[in-house]
Structures are given as structure tokens and as C-alpha cells.
Scaffold this active site. Structure first.
Site, PDB file in Angstrom:
ATOM      1  N   GLU A  60       0.837  -1.207   0.000  1.00  0.00           N
ATOM      2  CA  GLU A  60       0.000   0.000   0.000  1.00  0.00           C
ATOM      3  C   GLU A  60       0.868   1.251   0.000  1.00  0.00           C
ATOM      4  O   GLU A  60       0.599   2.208  -0.734  1.00  0.00           O
ATOM      5  CB  GLU A  60      -0.939   0.004   1.198  1.00  0.00           C
ATOM      6  CG  GLU A  60      -1.867   1.228   1.194  1.00  0.00           C
ATOM      7  CD  GLU A  60      -2.588   1.445   2.508  1.00  0.00           C
ATOM      8  OE1 GLU A  60      -3.794   1.730   2.466  1.00  0.00           O
ATOM      9  OE2 GLU A  60      -1.942   1.342   3.578  1.00  0.00           O
ATOM     10  N   TRP A  82      -8.288  -2.167  -0.230  1.00  0.00           N
ATOM     11  CA  TRP A  82      -9.081  -1.068  -0.788  1.00  0.00           C
ATOM     12  C   TRP A  82     -10.209  -1.574  -1.695  1.00  0.00           C
ATOM     13  O   TRP A  82     -10.894  -0.780  -2.354  1.00  0.00           O
ATOM     14  CB  TRP A  82      -8.184  -0.117  -1.580  1.00  0.00           C
ATOM     15  CG  TRP A  82      -7.402   0.831  -0.722  1.00  0.00           C
ATOM     16  CD1 TRP A  82      -6.183   0.607  -0.142  1.00  0.00           C
ATOM     17  CD2 TRP A  82      -7.768   2.164  -0.351  1.00  0.00           C
ATOM     18  NE1 TRP A  82      -5.766   1.706   0.562  1.00  0.00           N
ATOM     19  CE2 TRP A  82      -6.722   2.691   0.442  1.00  0.00           C
ATOM     20  CE3 TRP A  82      -8.875   2.971  -0.622  1.00  0.00           C
ATOM     21  CZ2 TRP A  82      -6.748   3.971   0.980  1.00  0.00           C
ATOM     22  CZ3 TRP A  82      -8.899   4.258  -0.097  1.00  0.00           C
ATOM     23  CH2 TRP A  82      -7.850   4.744   0.699  1.00  0.00           C
ATOM     24  N   TYR A 146      -4.762   9.357  -1.645  1.00  0.00           N
ATOM     25  CA  TYR A 146      -3.433   9.682  -1.110  1.00  0.00           C
ATOM     26  C   TYR A 146      -2.334   9.857  -2.149  1.00  0.00           C
ATOM     27  O   TYR A 146      -1.622  10.864  -2.146  1.00  0.00           O
ATOM     28  CB  TYR A 146      -3.012   8.608  -0.107  1.00  0.00           C
ATOM     29  CG  TYR A 146      -3.897   8.509   1.097  1.00  0.00           C
ATOM     30  CD1 TYR A 146      -3.800   9.427   2.140  1.00  0.00           C
ATOM     31  CD2 TYR A 146      -4.855   7.504   1.192  1.00  0.00           C
ATOM     32  CE1 TYR A 146      -4.627   9.344   3.245  1.00  0.00           C
ATOM     33  CE2 TYR A 146      -5.686   7.408   2.293  1.00  0.00           C
ATOM     34  CZ  TYR A 146      -5.571   8.328   3.323  1.00  0.00           C
ATOM     35  OH  TYR A 146      -6.395   8.249   4.411  1.00  0.00           O
ATOM     36  N   CYS A 198      -8.116   9.723   5.798  1.00  0.00           N
ATOM     37  CA  CYS A 198      -8.183   9.621   7.261  1.00  0.00           C
ATOM     38  C   CYS A 198      -6.890  10.159   7.862  1.00  0.00           C
ATOM     39  O   CYS A 198      -6.919  10.891   8.842  1.00  0.00           O
ATOM     40  CB  CYS A 198      -8.413   8.182   7.689  1.00  0.00           C
ATOM     41  SG  CYS A 198     -10.007   7.520   7.183  1.00  0.00           S
ATOM     42  N   ARG A 218      -7.395  12.330  11.217  1.00  0.00           N
ATOM     43  CA  ARG A 218      -8.699  12.878  11.604  1.00  0.00           C
ATOM     44  C   ARG A 218      -9.650  11.796  12.110  1.00  0.00           C
ATOM     45  O   ARG A 218     -10.490  12.037  12.969  1.00  0.00           O
ATOM     46  CB  ARG A 218      -9.355  13.608  10.431  1.00  0.00           C
ATOM     47  CG  ARG A 218      -9.732  12.673   9.279  1.00  0.00           C
ATOM     48  CD  ARG A 218     -10.666  13.297   8.267  1.00  0.00           C
ATOM     49  NE  ARG A 218     -10.969  12.332   7.217  1.00  0.00           N
ATOM     50  CZ  ARG A 218     -11.984  11.474   7.269  1.00  0.00           C
ATOM     51  NH1 ARG A 218     -12.800  11.461   8.307  1.00  0.00           N
ATOM     52  NH2 ARG A 218     -12.180  10.618   6.280  1.00  0.00           N
ATOM     53  N   ASP A 221      -9.710   4.233  13.056  1.00  0.00           N
ATOM     54  CA  ASP A 221     -10.334   2.945  13.345  1.00  0.00           C
ATOM     55  C   ASP A 221      -9.309   2.128  14.142  1.00  0.00           C
ATOM     56  O   ASP A 221      -8.381   1.548  13.583  1.00  0.00           O
ATOM     57  CB  ASP A 221     -10.703   2.268  12.022  1.00  0.00           C
ATOM     58  CG  ASP A 221     -11.163   0.826  12.163  1.00  0.00           C
ATOM     59  OD1 ASP A 221     -11.189   0.303  13.290  1.00  0.00           O
ATOM     60  OD2 ASP A 221     -11.476   0.219  11.123  1.00  0.00           O
TER      61      ASP A 221
END
Length: 316
Positions: A60, A82, A146, A198, A218, A221
Site C-alpha cells: 500500500e 481497498w 493519497y 483519514c 482525523r 479505526d
């Protein structure tokens, strides 16, 4: 041990988190504002109280570093983290005519027969992404996520900014700068992302021959996402430190909405009963210098001793 920072976070939110609704309609225990600090000189912060698949983390991160936004690269490396966001784009399109996939995340977790149908449809989807270039271009791309923001931030003049390349040059030539920042949160582009970022902004700091990184996240999880985020940014810090002839220092992880999904509470409680193993070590190919030149086999984890996996359903 490095891992205690994470376990303390999970325990704290279990004890002090407030019940809160969320976009996914799963429900959470949530706490606003929490910070962890990991000393990267003492080991690599990959959790050991459950198995965390490092191969997914590194593929990733390389995907981000390439500026890629299409899941095809991830699927080519057997990385499915994803899938759900691209799959949602497909099954909500006018071109999809298969079984009803409304609210597939919740339904798959509760209905064994539907989960079988869902897994079959998603496998077909992934196969088409890998083998049908036109389909992959249309439904594999997640928008301006991203990789796009890090490497190709779009300006109002129609140009692009390679934030990551620029920050590396600043670390090399102006290490005392307080402007060594990369932002993934572009308000103009949020609506064009399958999932708004995130982990929104990170800043580097150089002192005493060490490179430290602070991330502002922000939305966090705790059970599924945060272990990946910790390891991913620790890896990024190590990669950039190596290119800049520095030692990796601290990774500081600042969380906004830190939450445990209600369908992960049993899992995190089980994890908290386990005793951490010593942290593993990171190996980077000494023949590689630029962070943009690494391949999957150039990054490895050594001496990784861990407990068995604990599974949880991702909230989409």
C-alpha cells in the site's frame, strides 16, 4: 515495549469512549484527541498481540509513493484492503446488473448466504480489474486519494506539486525548516475521492541526526486501521531517513476521532488479554537509496514473533 502505546489507546477508549453514530451506521465508542509516541530506534512498531500482514502495509505504501490511485497495482500484489471502495463504485453504477449489493458490508457480516454471493461478485470484480484494462480504468480508480495528493497535488493554475519529493529535498538541504509538511486533505478534491483521507497531514522534524515524523489522523479505526497506519508511517519515516542519511527517530501519532467500532469490541478485548512480544526489526535493501526506487522485495521485517490473527469486518 513499543506496543504498549497502542494497547493503552485501546484500553483508554474502551473505558472512556462515548457512544457515537457514524457514517457507516455501525456505531462506535469514540474519544476526541489522543497522542502516541513510538521510538523507532528501539524496533519497528508492528503489533505482535495479533498478526498484522506487513506485505499489505508495504505494498500500500509503495502504491502511495508511486502516486497511483487505481487498485490494480494492489491486486497485482494480492492486496485487497481497498477493494470495498472500488467495488461500491461498480455495484452502484448503471452498468452493474448482478445481485443486489445494497449495504453489502453489513449484510455480509450478518448473512452467511449473502456473504457467499458477495464474495463471488467481488472476486469477479477483482478479476475484471486485473484482466480488463478499460474496466480497470473506469472502476478501479479511487479518485484523487493519497497517492495523487502526495505526488500530484493540483494547483489553481493547472500545475501539480510533488509534495513528497519537495519535502525530501527540504530535509536534505534545510533540515531545521518548520515547513516540512505533506497534506492529503485538499478540500476541493474531497468529493472526488472514494474515501476522504483519514491520515490527513504529516510533518517531519530533524534533530541530533534523527528524522522524526508526526501524523495527524482525523479518523482512526483503532482495531483495524490504526495498526496499519502506525506501521505504514514508521516505514515511511525509515525510508526517508535512509535516503537523507539520518536515523529514524520518533513517530508521533496524533488522533482526532479515535474510535472502536461496536462490532470490534470483543476482538479488542481479546487482544488486550495478550502479552506483547519483542518488536521486530526492519530491513531495507542497502543498494536502494531513493524512496521512489523500492520494490516489494526491497523491504522486509525480521524476527517478527506474534500471536494468531483476530479478524474483524471493515466498515465501508
Amino acid at each position: 515495549m513499543l506496543e504498549e502505546e497502542y494497547l493503552n489507546l485501546a484500553k483508554f477508549v474502551l473505558e472512556h469512549g462515548q457512544r457515537k453514530d457514524d457514517r457507516t451506521n455501525t456505531g462506535t465508542l469514540s474519544y476526541f484527541g489522543y497522542q502516541m509516541r513510538f521510538d523507532l530506534t528501539t524496533g519497528f512498531p508492528l503489533l505482535t498481540t495479533k498478526s498484522v500482514p506487513f506485505r499489505l502495509i508495504k505494498s500500500e505504501l509503495l502504491w502511495f509513493l508511486h502516486g497511483d490511485t487505481n487498485i490494480k497495482y494492489l491486486l497485482q500484489h494480492n492486496n485487497h484492503i481497498w477493494d470495498e471502495w472500488a467495488f461500491k463504485k461498480w455495484v452502484t453504477s448503471n452498468e452493474y446488473h448482478g445481485p443486489n449489493m445494497d449495504d453489502f458490508g453489513h449484510r455480509a457480516a450478518k448473512d452467511v448466504e449473502f456473504n457467499r454471493i458477495y464474495q463471488t461478485e467481488k472476486a469477479r470484480f477483482c478479476d475484471r480489474i486485473l484482466n480488463d484494462p478499460e474496466f480497470a480504468t473506469k472502476y478501479g480508480d479511487l479518485g484523487l486519494v493519497y497517492g495523487s495528493q502526495w505526488r500530484n497535488w493540483k494547483t489553481s493554475t493547472g500545475k501539480t506539486i510533488d509534495q513528497l519529493k519537495n519535502v525530501i529535498e527540504t530535509i536534505k538541504h534545510h533540515p531545521d525548516s518548520r515547513r516540512m509538511i505533506v497534506s492529503a486533505w485538499n478540500p476541493e478534491d474531497v468529493d472526488q475521492m472514494a474515501l476522504p483521507p483519514c491520515h490527513t497531514l504529516f510533518q517531519f522534524y530533524v534533530n541530533d541526526g534523527k528524522l522524526s515524523c508526526q501524523l495527524y489522523q482525523r479518523s482512526a479505526d483503532i482495531f483495524l486501521g490504526v495498526p496499519f497506519n502506525i506501521a505504514s508511517y514508521a516505514l515511511l519515516t525509515n525510508l526517508i531517513a535512509k535516503e537523507c542519511n539520518l536515523q529514524a527517530g520518533d513517530f508521533v501519532h496524533t488522533l482526532g476521532d479515535a474510535h472502536l467500532y461496536l462490532n470490534h469490541l470483543d476482538q479488542i478485548k481479546e487482544q488486550l488479554t495478550r502479552k506483547p512480544h519483542p518488536a521486530p526489526q526492519l530491513w531495507l535493501n542497502p543498494e536502494k537509496s531513493s524512496i521512489f526506487s523500492y520494490d516489494i522485495d526491497d523491504i522486509k521485517i525480521e524476527n517478527y514473533h506474534h500471536d494468531k490473527p483476530i479478524h474483524g469486518t471493515v466498515a465501508v
